[in-house]
Design a protein around this motif. Structure first.
Motif, PDB file in Angstrom:
ATOM      1  N   UNK A 490      36.188  -6.258  -2.097  1.00 14.55           N
ATOM      2  CA  UNK A 490      37.515  -6.435  -1.508  1.00 14.55           C
ATOM      3  C   UNK A 490      38.174  -7.734  -1.913  1.00 14.55           C
ATOM      4  N   UNK A 491      37.404  -8.616  -2.540  1.00 14.27           N
ATOM      5  CA  UNK A 491      37.926  -9.944  -2.901  1.00 14.27           C
ATOM      6  C   UNK A 491      39.092  -9.838  -3.875  1.00 14.27           C
ATOM      7  N   UNK A 492      39.015  -8.876  -4.815  1.00 17.21           N
ATOM      8  CA  UNK A 492      40.016  -8.781  -5.881  1.00 17.21           C
ATOM      9  C   UNK A 492      41.386  -8.330  -5.378  1.00 17.21           C
ATOM     10  N   UNK A 494      42.327  -9.051  -2.010  1.00 15.54           N
ATOM     11  CA  UNK A 494      42.695  -9.872  -0.860  1.00 15.54           C
ATOM     12  C   UNK A 494      44.004 -10.598  -1.159  1.00 15.54           C
ATOM     13  N   UNK A 495      44.965 -10.559  -0.242  1.00 16.36           N
ATOM     14  CA  UNK A 495      46.230 -11.263  -0.491  1.00 16.36           C
ATOM     15  C   UNK A 495      46.041 -12.738  -0.846  1.00 16.36           C
ATOM     16  N   UNK A 496      45.018 -13.357  -0.261  1.00 19.02           N
ATOM     17  CA  UNK A 496      44.745 -14.760  -0.591  1.00 19.02           C
ATOM     18  C   UNK A 496      44.352 -14.900  -2.060  1.00 19.02           C
ATOM     19  N   UNK A 497      43.468 -14.020  -2.527  1.00 20.41           N
ATOM     20  CA  UNK A 497      43.033 -14.068  -3.928  1.00 20.41           C
ATOM     21  C   UNK A 497      44.181 -13.748  -4.879  1.00 20.41           C
ATOM     22  N   UNK A 498      44.992 -12.769  -4.490  1.00 19.76           N
ATOM     23  CA  UNK A 498      46.154 -12.401  -5.308  1.00 19.76           C
ATOM     24  C   UNK A 498      47.103 -13.591  -5.444  1.00 19.76           C
ATOM     25  N   UNK A 521      40.226  -0.328  -8.865  1.00 18.81           N
ATOM     26  CA  UNK A 521      38.894  -0.831  -9.206  1.00 18.81           C
ATOM     27  C   UNK A 521      38.165  -1.278  -7.939  1.00 18.81           C
ATOM     28  N   UNK A 522      38.907  -1.851  -7.011  1.00 22.70           N
ATOM     29  CA  UNK A 522      38.315  -2.268  -5.744  1.00 22.70           C
ATOM     30  C   UNK A 522      37.768  -1.073  -4.977  1.00 22.70           C
TER      31      UNK A 522
END
Length: 545
Positions: A490-492, A494-498, A521-522
Protein backbone atom coordinates in the motif's frame (compact mmCIF):
# COMPACT_ATOMS: atom_id res chain seq x y z
CA UNK A 1 -13.25 15.03 30.18
CA UNK A 2 -12.74 11.89 28.08
CA UNK A 3 -14.45 10.58 24.97
CA UNK A 4 -14.67 6.86 24.24
CA UNK A 5 -14.29 5.66 20.67
CA UNK A 6 -17.39 4.07 19.13
CA UNK A 7 -16.57 1.49 16.48
CA UNK A 8 -20.12 0.77 15.34
CA UNK A 9 -22.01 4.10 15.43
CA UNK A 10 -24.56 2.94 12.81
CA UNK A 11 -25.59 -0.24 14.65
CA UNK A 12 -24.26 -2.28 11.74
CA UNK A 13 -20.53 -2.82 11.43
CA UNK A 14 -20.79 -3.04 7.64
CA UNK A 15 -22.62 0.29 7.44
CA UNK A 16 -20.27 1.88 9.98
CA UNK A 17 -17.27 0.72 7.95
CA UNK A 18 -18.90 2.16 4.83
CA UNK A 19 -19.34 5.54 6.50
CA UNK A 20 -15.76 5.41 7.79
CA UNK A 21 -14.55 4.72 4.27
CA UNK A 22 -16.05 7.95 2.86
CA UNK A 23 -12.72 9.86 3.07
CA UNK A 24 -11.00 6.93 1.34
CA UNK A 25 -13.57 7.02 -1.45
CA UNK A 26 -13.12 10.79 -1.73
CA UNK A 27 -9.37 10.64 -2.16
CA UNK A 28 -9.54 7.62 -4.52
CA UNK A 29 -12.13 9.39 -6.66
CA UNK A 30 -10.28 12.70 -6.79
CA UNK A 31 -6.90 11.12 -7.55
CA UNK A 32 -7.90 8.21 -9.80
CA UNK A 33 -10.95 9.59 -11.61
CA UNK A 34 -10.70 13.37 -11.48
CA UNK A 35 -6.88 13.36 -11.40
CA UNK A 36 -7.04 16.29 -9.05
CA UNK A 37 -3.85 17.88 -7.66
CA UNK A 38 -2.66 16.37 -4.40
CA UNK A 39 -3.41 19.43 -2.31
CA UNK A 40 -7.05 19.40 -3.53
CA UNK A 41 -7.54 15.65 -3.02
CA UNK A 42 -5.79 15.66 0.36
CA UNK A 43 -7.67 18.65 1.76
CA UNK A 44 -11.06 17.36 0.53
CA UNK A 45 -10.47 13.94 2.08
CA UNK A 46 -9.31 15.51 5.33
CA UNK A 47 -12.39 17.75 5.55
CA UNK A 48 -14.73 14.83 4.82
CA UNK A 49 -13.01 12.78 7.55
CA UNK A 50 -13.51 15.57 10.10
CA UNK A 51 -17.21 15.80 9.18
CA UNK A 52 -17.74 12.03 9.47
CA UNK A 53 -15.90 11.99 12.81
CA UNK A 54 -18.09 14.75 14.23
CA UNK A 55 -21.50 13.89 12.80
CA UNK A 56 -21.35 10.08 12.52
CA UNK A 57 -18.89 9.06 15.23
CA UNK A 58 -20.06 11.84 17.60
CA UNK A 59 -16.50 12.94 18.31
CA UNK A 60 -16.43 16.36 19.99
CA UNK A 61 -15.66 18.96 17.36
CA UNK A 62 -12.78 20.52 19.31
CA UNK A 63 -11.18 17.11 19.81
CA UNK A 64 -11.59 16.23 16.13
CA UNK A 65 -10.01 19.48 14.98
CA UNK A 66 -7.15 19.13 17.47
CA UNK A 67 -6.39 15.58 16.27
CA UNK A 68 -6.37 16.77 12.66
CA UNK A 69 -4.10 19.69 13.52
CA UNK A 70 -1.68 17.39 15.31
CA UNK A 71 -1.44 15.18 12.23
CA UNK A 72 -0.87 18.23 10.06
CA UNK A 73 1.98 19.31 12.35
CA UNK A 74 3.62 15.91 11.91
CA UNK A 75 3.23 16.42 8.18
CA UNK A 76 5.29 19.60 8.43
CA UNK A 77 7.84 18.13 10.82
CA UNK A 78 9.38 15.62 10.48
CA UNK A 79 7.93 14.46 7.13
CA UNK A 80 8.18 17.65 5.04
CA UNK A 81 11.56 18.39 6.64
CA UNK A 82 12.89 15.09 5.24
CA UNK A 83 11.52 15.81 1.75
CA UNK A 84 12.90 19.36 1.76
CA UNK A 85 16.42 18.39 2.82
CA UNK A 86 16.60 15.33 0.55
CA UNK A 87 15.64 17.29 -2.55
CA UNK A 88 17.90 20.16 -1.46
CA UNK A 89 20.94 17.85 -1.57
CA UNK A 90 19.94 16.63 -5.02
CA UNK A 91 19.40 20.21 -6.25
CA UNK A 92 22.81 21.22 -4.95
CA UNK A 93 24.51 18.52 -7.04
CA UNK A 94 22.54 19.67 -10.09
CA UNK A 95 23.25 23.38 -9.58
CA UNK A 96 26.99 22.76 -9.19
CA UNK A 97 27.15 20.53 -12.27
CA UNK A 98 28.24 17.52 -10.23
CA UNK A 99 25.20 15.48 -11.15
CA UNK A 100 26.46 15.29 -14.75
CA UNK A 101 29.46 13.39 -13.42
CA UNK A 102 27.18 11.19 -11.29
CA UNK A 103 25.13 10.48 -14.40
CA UNK A 104 28.21 9.64 -16.50
CA UNK A 105 29.62 7.40 -13.77
CA UNK A 106 26.41 5.38 -13.68
CA UNK A 107 26.45 5.24 -17.48
CA UNK A 108 30.00 3.86 -17.29
CA UNK A 109 28.57 0.87 -15.42
CA UNK A 110 25.65 0.63 -17.82
CA UNK A 111 23.86 3.09 -20.06
CA UNK A 112 20.90 0.72 -20.38
CA UNK A 113 17.88 2.36 -18.75
CA UNK A 114 16.53 -0.97 -17.50
CA UNK A 115 19.69 -1.71 -15.55
CA UNK A 116 19.98 1.84 -14.28
CA UNK A 117 16.49 1.47 -12.80
CA UNK A 118 17.59 -1.70 -11.00
CA UNK A 119 20.68 -0.01 -9.58
CA UNK A 120 19.07 3.26 -8.49
CA UNK A 121 15.35 2.58 -7.85
CA UNK A 122 15.59 -0.98 -6.53
CA UNK A 123 19.02 -1.40 -4.90
CA UNK A 124 20.06 2.12 -3.84
CA UNK A 125 16.48 3.03 -2.91
CA UNK A 126 16.27 -0.04 -0.65
CA UNK A 127 19.50 0.97 1.06
CA UNK A 128 18.08 4.42 1.84
CA UNK A 129 14.84 2.83 3.09
CA UNK A 130 16.79 0.61 5.45
CA UNK A 131 18.91 3.46 6.75
CA UNK A 132 16.35 6.25 7.02
CA UNK A 133 12.87 5.46 5.67
CA UNK A 134 10.05 8.01 5.95
CA UNK A 135 10.16 9.17 2.32
CA UNK A 136 13.93 9.53 1.95
CA UNK A 137 14.43 6.68 -0.59
CA UNK A 138 11.75 7.85 -3.00
CA UNK A 139 12.79 11.50 -2.76
CA UNK A 140 16.46 10.76 -3.49
CA UNK A 141 16.25 7.88 -5.96
CA UNK A 142 13.38 9.37 -8.00
CA UNK A 143 15.25 12.65 -8.29
CA UNK A 144 18.36 10.79 -9.41
CA UNK A 145 16.46 8.92 -12.14
CA UNK A 146 15.04 12.20 -13.47
CA UNK A 147 18.57 13.59 -13.51
CA UNK A 148 19.70 10.54 -15.48
CA UNK A 149 17.10 11.34 -18.13
CA UNK A 150 14.12 9.22 -17.09
CA UNK A 151 10.61 10.43 -17.80
CA UNK A 152 9.48 11.97 -14.46
CA UNK A 153 6.31 9.87 -14.26
CA UNK A 154 8.27 6.65 -14.83
CA UNK A 155 10.99 7.75 -12.40
CA UNK A 156 8.45 8.38 -9.63
CA UNK A 157 6.35 5.30 -10.38
CA UNK A 158 9.31 2.92 -10.62
CA UNK A 159 10.76 4.15 -7.32
CA UNK A 160 7.40 3.78 -5.55
CA UNK A 161 6.96 0.22 -6.83
CA UNK A 162 10.61 -0.69 -6.13
CA UNK A 163 10.15 0.53 -2.54
CA UNK A 164 7.77 -2.40 -1.96
CA UNK A 165 10.62 -4.80 -1.23
CA UNK A 166 12.32 -3.01 1.70
CA UNK A 167 9.50 -1.13 3.51
CA UNK A 168 8.75 -3.69 6.25
CA UNK A 169 12.33 -3.50 7.55
CA UNK A 170 12.77 0.24 6.88
CA UNK A 171 14.34 2.72 9.27
CA UNK A 172 16.56 0.08 10.94
CA UNK A 173 13.62 -2.32 11.43
CA UNK A 174 11.29 0.04 13.27
CA UNK A 175 8.00 -1.32 11.75
CA UNK A 176 8.72 -4.84 13.05
CA UNK A 177 9.92 -3.55 16.44
CA UNK A 178 6.69 -1.55 16.86
CA UNK A 179 4.60 -4.59 15.88
CA UNK A 180 6.27 -6.53 18.67
CA UNK A 181 5.72 -3.73 21.17
CA UNK A 182 1.97 -3.38 20.55
CA UNK A 183 1.24 -7.13 20.46
CA UNK A 184 3.67 -8.55 23.00
CA UNK A 185 4.83 -11.11 20.42
CA UNK A 186 8.55 -11.87 20.21
CA UNK A 187 10.06 -9.44 17.67
CA UNK A 188 12.32 -12.17 16.29
CA UNK A 189 9.29 -14.32 15.44
CA UNK A 190 7.59 -11.48 13.57
CA UNK A 191 10.85 -10.67 11.77
CA UNK A 192 11.27 -14.32 10.77
CA UNK A 193 7.70 -14.59 9.48
CA UNK A 194 7.96 -11.40 7.40
CA UNK A 195 11.23 -12.84 6.11
CA UNK A 196 9.29 -15.87 4.90
CA UNK A 197 6.84 -13.73 2.94
CA UNK A 198 8.53 -10.68 1.45
CA UNK A 199 11.45 -12.46 -0.28
CA UNK A 200 8.93 -13.98 -2.71
CA UNK A 201 8.02 -10.42 -3.75
CA UNK A 202 11.62 -9.22 -3.66
CA UNK A 203 12.65 -11.81 -6.26
CA UNK A 204 10.05 -10.66 -8.78
CA UNK A 205 10.13 -6.88 -8.20
CA UNK A 206 13.21 -6.29 -10.45
CA UNK A 207 11.56 -8.18 -13.31
CA UNK A 208 8.29 -6.38 -12.60
CA UNK A 209 10.01 -2.99 -12.90
CA UNK A 210 11.65 -3.83 -16.22
CA UNK A 211 8.45 -5.28 -17.71
CA UNK A 212 6.65 -2.10 -16.70
CA UNK A 213 9.35 0.01 -18.36
CA UNK A 214 9.91 -1.87 -21.59
CA UNK A 215 7.63 -4.88 -21.93
CA UNK A 216 8.03 -8.62 -21.39
CA UNK A 217 10.26 -9.34 -24.41
CA UNK A 218 12.67 -6.57 -23.44
CA UNK A 219 12.71 -7.77 -19.84
CA UNK A 220 13.85 -11.21 -20.95
CA UNK A 221 16.91 -9.59 -22.54
CA UNK A 222 18.10 -8.52 -19.08
CA UNK A 223 16.65 -11.44 -17.11
CA UNK A 224 20.09 -12.52 -15.80
CA UNK A 225 20.64 -9.08 -14.24
CA UNK A 226 17.10 -9.05 -12.81
CA UNK A 227 17.73 -12.42 -11.19
CA UNK A 228 21.08 -11.31 -9.77
CA UNK A 229 19.40 -8.27 -8.18
CA UNK A 230 16.28 -10.10 -7.00
CA UNK A 231 17.86 -13.32 -5.74
CA UNK A 232 20.76 -11.60 -3.95
CA UNK A 233 18.34 -9.18 -2.28
CA UNK A 234 15.76 -11.83 -1.35
CA UNK A 235 18.40 -14.28 -0.11
CA UNK A 236 19.98 -11.81 2.31
CA UNK A 237 16.52 -10.55 3.31
CA UNK A 238 15.48 -14.07 4.30
CA UNK A 239 18.73 -14.89 6.09
CA UNK A 240 19.11 -11.66 8.06
CA UNK A 241 15.44 -11.44 9.08
CA UNK A 242 15.46 -15.03 10.32
CA UNK A 243 18.87 -15.17 12.00
CA UNK A 244 19.98 -11.59 12.76
CA UNK A 245 16.76 -9.68 13.52
CA UNK A 246 14.76 -6.85 11.93
CA UNK A 247 17.40 -4.10 12.02
CA UNK A 248 19.71 -5.16 9.18
CA UNK A 249 17.74 -6.92 6.38
CA UNK A 250 17.42 -3.82 4.17
CA UNK A 251 21.02 -2.69 4.64
CA UNK A 252 22.53 -6.12 3.91
CA UNK A 253 20.08 -7.00 1.13
CA UNK A 254 20.55 -3.75 -0.75
CA UNK A 255 24.34 -3.91 -0.46
CA UNK A 256 24.21 -7.47 -1.82
CA UNK A 257 22.09 -6.27 -4.76
CA UNK A 258 24.31 -3.24 -5.48
CA UNK A 259 27.59 -5.17 -5.28
CA UNK A 260 26.16 -8.19 -7.08
CA UNK A 261 24.84 -6.08 -9.95
CA UNK A 262 28.01 -3.99 -10.26
CA UNK A 263 30.23 -7.08 -10.41
CA UNK A 264 27.89 -8.94 -12.74
CA UNK A 265 27.71 -6.02 -15.19
CA UNK A 266 31.51 -6.07 -15.48
CA UNK A 267 31.35 -9.51 -17.10
CA UNK A 268 27.91 -9.41 -18.76
CA UNK A 269 26.17 -6.90 -21.01
CA UNK A 270 22.73 -7.08 -22.67
CA UNK A 271 22.71 -7.75 -26.40
CA UNK A 272 20.93 -4.42 -26.98
CA UNK A 273 21.09 -1.16 -25.08
CA UNK A 274 17.53 -0.04 -24.27
CA UNK A 275 16.51 3.58 -23.97
CA UNK A 276 13.15 5.31 -23.84
CA UNK A 277 11.45 5.82 -27.24
CA UNK A 278 12.59 9.06 -28.85
CA UNK A 279 15.49 9.48 -26.44
CA UNK A 280 18.63 10.80 -28.16
CA UNK A 281 21.45 8.28 -28.43
CA UNK A 282 24.86 9.35 -27.16
CA UNK A 283 27.44 8.82 -29.89
CA UNK A 284 30.33 6.44 -29.27
CA UNK A 285 32.83 9.31 -29.51
CA UNK A 286 30.98 11.40 -26.90
CA UNK A 287 30.58 8.37 -24.62
CA UNK A 288 34.32 7.62 -24.92
CA UNK A 289 35.22 11.22 -24.06
CA UNK A 290 32.88 11.21 -21.05
CA UNK A 291 34.42 7.96 -19.82
CA UNK A 292 37.94 9.33 -20.28
CA UNK A 293 37.06 12.41 -18.21
CA UNK A 294 35.90 10.26 -15.28
CA UNK A 295 38.85 10.29 -12.91
CA UNK A 296 38.47 8.75 -9.47
CA UNK A 297 38.77 12.18 -7.86
CA UNK A 298 35.99 13.66 -9.99
CA UNK A 299 33.68 10.70 -9.38
CA UNK A 300 34.32 10.76 -5.63
CA UNK A 301 33.64 14.49 -5.42
CA UNK A 302 30.42 14.22 -7.43
CA UNK A 303 29.15 11.31 -5.35
CA UNK A 304 30.30 12.86 -2.07
CA UNK A 305 26.88 14.40 -1.18
CA UNK A 306 25.25 10.98 -1.47
CA UNK A 307 28.12 9.30 0.38
CA UNK A 308 27.91 11.85 3.19
CA UNK A 309 24.10 11.49 3.20
CA UNK A 310 24.44 7.71 3.56
CA UNK A 311 26.97 7.98 6.38
CA UNK A 312 24.82 10.50 8.25
CA UNK A 313 21.58 8.48 8.09
CA UNK A 314 23.45 5.36 9.22
CA UNK A 315 24.96 7.27 12.16
CA UNK A 316 21.54 8.68 13.06
CA UNK A 317 20.17 5.12 13.08
CA UNK A 318 22.75 3.70 15.53
CA UNK A 319 20.93 3.29 18.85
CA UNK A 320 23.42 4.93 21.25
CA UNK A 321 23.78 7.93 18.92
CA UNK A 322 20.02 8.12 18.32
CA UNK A 323 19.36 8.09 22.07
CA UNK A 324 21.92 10.83 22.69
CA UNK A 325 20.47 13.01 19.93
CA UNK A 326 16.95 12.34 21.13
CA UNK A 327 17.79 13.94 24.48
CA UNK A 328 17.37 17.31 22.76
CA UNK A 329 13.80 16.50 21.70
CA UNK A 330 11.11 18.99 22.64
CA UNK A 331 7.98 17.15 23.81
CA UNK A 332 4.54 18.73 23.92
CA UNK A 333 1.49 16.94 25.28
CA UNK A 334 -1.27 18.34 23.08
CA UNK A 335 -3.95 19.98 25.27
CA UNK A 336 -7.49 18.94 24.47
CA UNK A 337 -6.30 15.65 22.93
CA UNK A 338 -3.75 13.99 25.22
CA UNK A 339 -5.47 11.27 27.29
CA UNK A 340 -8.87 12.54 26.07
CA UNK A 341 -9.71 9.73 23.61
CA UNK A 342 -10.27 6.24 25.05
CA UNK A 343 -9.55 3.14 22.98
CA UNK A 344 -11.41 0.00 24.01
CA UNK A 345 -11.41 -3.69 23.06
CA UNK A 346 -10.75 -5.24 20.65
CA UNK A 347 -8.56 -2.42 19.32
CA UNK A 348 -6.87 -2.13 22.73
CA UNK A 349 -6.25 -5.00 25.12
CA UNK A 350 -7.87 -2.91 27.87
CA UNK A 351 -9.41 0.58 27.96
CA UNK A 352 -6.55 2.92 27.15
CA UNK A 353 -6.39 6.69 27.03
CA UNK A 354 -4.59 7.62 23.82
CA UNK A 355 -1.54 9.78 24.29
CA UNK A 356 -1.17 12.87 22.13
CA UNK A 357 2.51 13.71 22.33
CA UNK A 358 3.92 15.93 19.61
CA UNK A 359 7.70 15.56 19.50
CA UNK A 360 9.98 18.07 17.84
CA UNK A 361 13.02 15.83 17.56
CA UNK A 362 14.91 18.61 15.83
CA UNK A 363 18.29 16.95 16.33
CA UNK A 364 17.52 13.24 15.93
CA UNK A 365 15.17 13.63 12.94
CA UNK A 366 16.33 12.06 9.67
CA UNK A 367 15.80 15.42 7.98
CA UNK A 368 18.35 16.99 10.31
CA UNK A 369 20.87 14.30 9.39
CA UNK A 370 20.25 15.21 5.75
CA UNK A 371 20.59 18.93 6.45
CA UNK A 372 23.94 18.41 8.17
CA UNK A 373 24.94 16.28 5.18
CA UNK A 374 24.01 19.21 2.94
CA UNK A 375 26.27 21.58 4.93
CA UNK A 376 29.20 19.16 4.67
CA UNK A 377 28.46 18.60 0.98
CA UNK A 378 28.40 22.35 0.36
CA UNK A 379 31.91 22.63 1.82
CA UNK A 380 33.15 19.77 -0.39
CA UNK A 381 31.51 21.17 -3.53
CA UNK A 382 32.62 24.74 -2.86
CA UNK A 383 29.13 26.16 -2.37
CA UNK A 384 29.38 29.40 -0.41
CA UNK A 385 26.83 30.59 2.17
CA UNK A 386 25.02 32.90 -0.28
CA UNK A 387 24.62 30.24 -2.92
CA UNK A 388 23.71 27.66 -0.27
CA UNK A 389 20.83 29.84 0.94
CA UNK A 390 19.74 30.62 -2.64
CA UNK A 391 19.54 26.90 -3.58
CA UNK A 392 17.69 26.13 -0.33
CA UNK A 393 15.19 28.94 -1.02
CA UNK A 394 14.69 27.68 -4.57
CA UNK A 395 14.04 24.17 -3.23
CA UNK A 396 11.51 25.47 -0.70
CA UNK A 397 9.70 27.41 -3.43
CA UNK A 398 9.64 24.25 -5.57
CA UNK A 399 7.88 22.42 -2.71
CA UNK A 400 5.19 24.96 -1.78
CA UNK A 401 2.30 22.74 -2.90
CA UNK A 402 3.59 19.59 -1.17
CA UNK A 403 3.77 21.74 1.97
CA UNK A 404 -0.05 21.78 1.71
CA UNK A 405 -0.54 18.20 0.53
CA UNK A 406 1.59 16.37 3.10
CA UNK A 407 0.05 18.01 6.21
CA UNK A 408 -3.44 17.36 4.78
CA UNK A 409 -2.87 13.62 4.31
CA UNK A 410 -1.24 13.33 7.74
CA UNK A 411 -4.20 15.22 9.23
CA UNK A 412 -6.48 12.72 7.46
CA UNK A 413 -4.57 9.80 8.98
CA UNK A 414 -4.71 11.21 12.52
CA UNK A 415 -8.41 12.11 12.57
CA UNK A 416 -9.33 8.67 11.19
CA UNK A 417 -7.21 7.02 13.86
CA UNK A 418 -8.32 9.11 16.85
CA UNK A 419 -12.01 9.01 15.86
CA UNK A 420 -12.08 5.21 15.51
CA UNK A 421 -12.98 5.33 11.80
CA UNK A 422 -9.96 3.28 10.77
CA UNK A 423 -10.74 0.79 13.52
CA UNK A 424 -14.29 0.34 12.17
CA UNK A 425 -12.93 -0.69 8.76
CA UNK A 426 -10.44 -2.98 10.45
CA UNK A 427 -13.08 -4.65 12.62
CA UNK A 428 -15.27 -5.21 9.58
CA UNK A 429 -12.45 -7.07 7.83
CA UNK A 430 -11.67 -8.93 11.06
CA UNK A 431 -15.19 -10.32 11.08
CA UNK A 432 -14.51 -12.66 8.15
CA UNK A 433 -13.98 -15.74 10.35
CA UNK A 434 -11.82 -18.50 8.91
CA UNK A 435 -11.13 -16.29 5.89
CA UNK A 436 -9.45 -13.72 8.12
CA UNK A 437 -5.91 -14.83 7.15
CA UNK A 438 -6.83 -13.98 3.55
CA UNK A 439 -7.97 -10.48 4.50
CA UNK A 440 -5.28 -9.92 7.13
CA UNK A 441 -2.76 -8.35 4.67
CA UNK A 442 -5.53 -6.08 3.37
CA UNK A 443 -5.71 -4.54 6.86
CA UNK A 444 -2.03 -3.68 6.60
CA UNK A 445 -2.54 -2.33 3.07
CA UNK A 446 -5.37 -0.11 4.35
CA UNK A 447 -3.29 1.08 7.31
CA UNK A 448 -0.32 2.09 5.15
CA UNK A 449 -2.55 3.70 2.53
CA UNK A 450 -4.10 5.87 5.23
CA UNK A 451 -1.00 6.66 7.29
CA UNK A 452 1.80 6.41 4.73
CA UNK A 453 3.81 4.32 7.18
CA UNK A 454 4.20 0.58 7.80
CA UNK A 455 5.20 1.49 11.35
CA UNK A 456 1.95 3.39 11.91
CA UNK A 457 -0.11 0.61 10.31
CA UNK A 458 1.45 -1.94 12.68
CA UNK A 459 0.76 0.31 15.66
CA UNK A 460 -2.81 0.80 14.46
CA UNK A 461 -3.81 -2.76 13.59
CA UNK A 462 -1.20 -4.99 15.25
CA UNK A 463 -3.25 -5.79 18.35
CA UNK A 464 -6.42 -6.31 16.29
CA UNK A 465 -4.53 -8.78 14.08
CA UNK A 466 -3.30 -10.75 17.09
CA UNK A 467 -6.64 -10.84 18.94
CA UNK A 468 -8.63 -11.84 15.83
CA UNK A 469 -6.14 -14.58 14.93
CA UNK A 470 -6.52 -16.12 18.38
CA UNK A 471 -10.32 -15.99 18.06
CA UNK A 472 -10.38 -17.78 14.68
CA UNK A 473 -7.68 -20.29 15.64
CA UNK A 474 -4.74 -19.29 13.44
CA UNK A 475 -1.25 -18.10 14.29
CA UNK A 476 -1.09 -14.56 15.61
CA UNK A 477 2.55 -14.41 14.48
CA UNK A 478 1.36 -14.98 10.91
CA UNK A 479 -1.37 -12.33 10.92
CA UNK A 480 0.76 -9.66 12.64
CA UNK A 481 3.53 -10.32 10.10
CA UNK A 482 0.97 -10.21 7.29
CA UNK A 483 -0.09 -6.77 8.48
CA UNK A 484 3.44 -5.57 7.74
CA UNK A 485 3.89 -7.59 4.54
CA UNK A 486 0.53 -6.48 3.15
CA UNK A 487 1.26 -2.95 4.24
CA UNK A 488 4.29 -2.64 1.98
CA UNK A 489 2.05 -3.03 -1.06
CA UNK A 490 0.00 0.00 0.00
CA UNK A 491 3.02 2.28 0.33
CA UNK A 492 3.16 3.04 -3.41
CA UNK A 493 -0.34 4.57 -3.45
CA UNK A 494 -0.31 6.24 -0.05
CA UNK A 495 -1.11 9.93 -0.58
CA UNK A 496 1.92 10.79 1.54
CA UNK A 497 4.22 8.73 -0.71
CA UNK A 498 2.61 10.15 -3.84
CA UNK A 499 3.19 13.69 -2.55
CA UNK A 500 6.86 12.97 -1.82
CA UNK A 501 7.41 11.37 -5.24
CA UNK A 502 5.76 14.19 -7.19
CA UNK A 503 7.75 16.76 -5.23
CA UNK A 504 11.01 14.97 -6.06
CA UNK A 505 10.30 14.66 -9.78
CA UNK A 506 8.67 17.99 -10.60
CA UNK A 507 5.22 16.42 -11.00
CA UNK A 508 3.44 18.55 -8.39
CA UNK A 509 -0.18 18.83 -9.55
CA UNK A 510 0.03 15.47 -11.36
CA UNK A 511 -0.59 13.32 -8.29
CA UNK A 512 -3.62 11.72 -9.97
CA UNK A 513 -1.50 10.56 -12.92
CA UNK A 514 1.04 8.97 -10.59
CA UNK A 515 -1.70 7.35 -8.51
CA UNK A 516 -3.14 5.76 -11.65
CA UNK A 517 0.35 4.62 -12.65
CA UNK A 518 0.82 2.62 -9.43
CA UNK A 519 -2.65 1.66 -8.18
CA UNK A 520 -3.11 -1.55 -10.19
CA UNK A 521 0.34 -2.80 -9.20
CA UNK A 522 -0.55 -2.15 -5.57
CA UNK A 523 -3.74 -4.21 -5.82
CA UNK A 524 -2.05 -7.13 -7.62
CA UNK A 525 0.83 -7.35 -5.15
CA UNK A 526 -1.55 -7.06 -2.20
CA UNK A 527 -3.66 -9.94 -3.54
CA UNK A 528 -0.48 -12.00 -3.93
CA UNK A 529 0.34 -11.48 -0.24
CA UNK A 530 -3.28 -12.27 0.70
CA UNK A 531 -3.15 -15.61 -1.13
CA UNK A 532 0.27 -16.39 0.36
CA UNK A 533 -0.93 -15.67 3.91
CA UNK A 534 -4.05 -17.80 3.51
CA UNK A 535 -1.92 -20.69 2.20
CA UNK A 536 0.53 -20.34 5.10
CA UNK A 537 -2.34 -20.32 7.61
CA UNK A 538 -3.90 -23.62 6.53
CA UNK A 539 -1.65 -25.52 4.09
CA UNK A 540 1.89 -24.25 4.64
CA UNK A 541 1.79 -23.78 8.42
CA UNK A 542 5.25 -25.35 8.69
CA UNK A 543 6.57 -22.01 7.43
CA UNK A 544 5.39 -20.23 10.60
CA UNK A 545 8.14 -19.89 13.25
Amino acid sequence: MTWTQIYDPMGSLALSALMAAIPVFVIFYLLAVRRAPGQIAGSAAMISAVLVAIFVYKMPAATALTATAMGALYGVFPIFWIVLTAIFIYNMTVETGQFEIVKNSIASITDDRRLQALLVAFAFGAFLEGAAGFGTPVAISAGMLVGLGFNPLYAAGLCLIANTAPVAFGGIGIPIIVAGQVTGIDVMKISSMVGRQLPFLSVIIPIWLVVLMSGWKSAMEVLPACLVAGVSFAGLQWFSSNYLGPELPDILSSLAAIIGLALFLKIWKPAKIWRFPGEPVVSAAVAAKQAADLTFGKIFKAWSPFIVLTVMVILWGIKPIALALDAATIKWFVPGLDKVVMQVAPIAKQPTAMAALYKINWLSAAGTALFIASVISAAILGVGPGRFVAIFAKTFTQLKKPLITIPCVLGLAYIMNYSGMTASMGLFLAGTGKFFPFFSPLLGWLGVFLTGSDTSANALFGNLQAVTAQQVGVSDVLTVAANSSGGVTGKMISPQSIAVATAATGLVGKEGDLFNFTVMHSFILCVAVMIMTYAQAYWLSWMIP
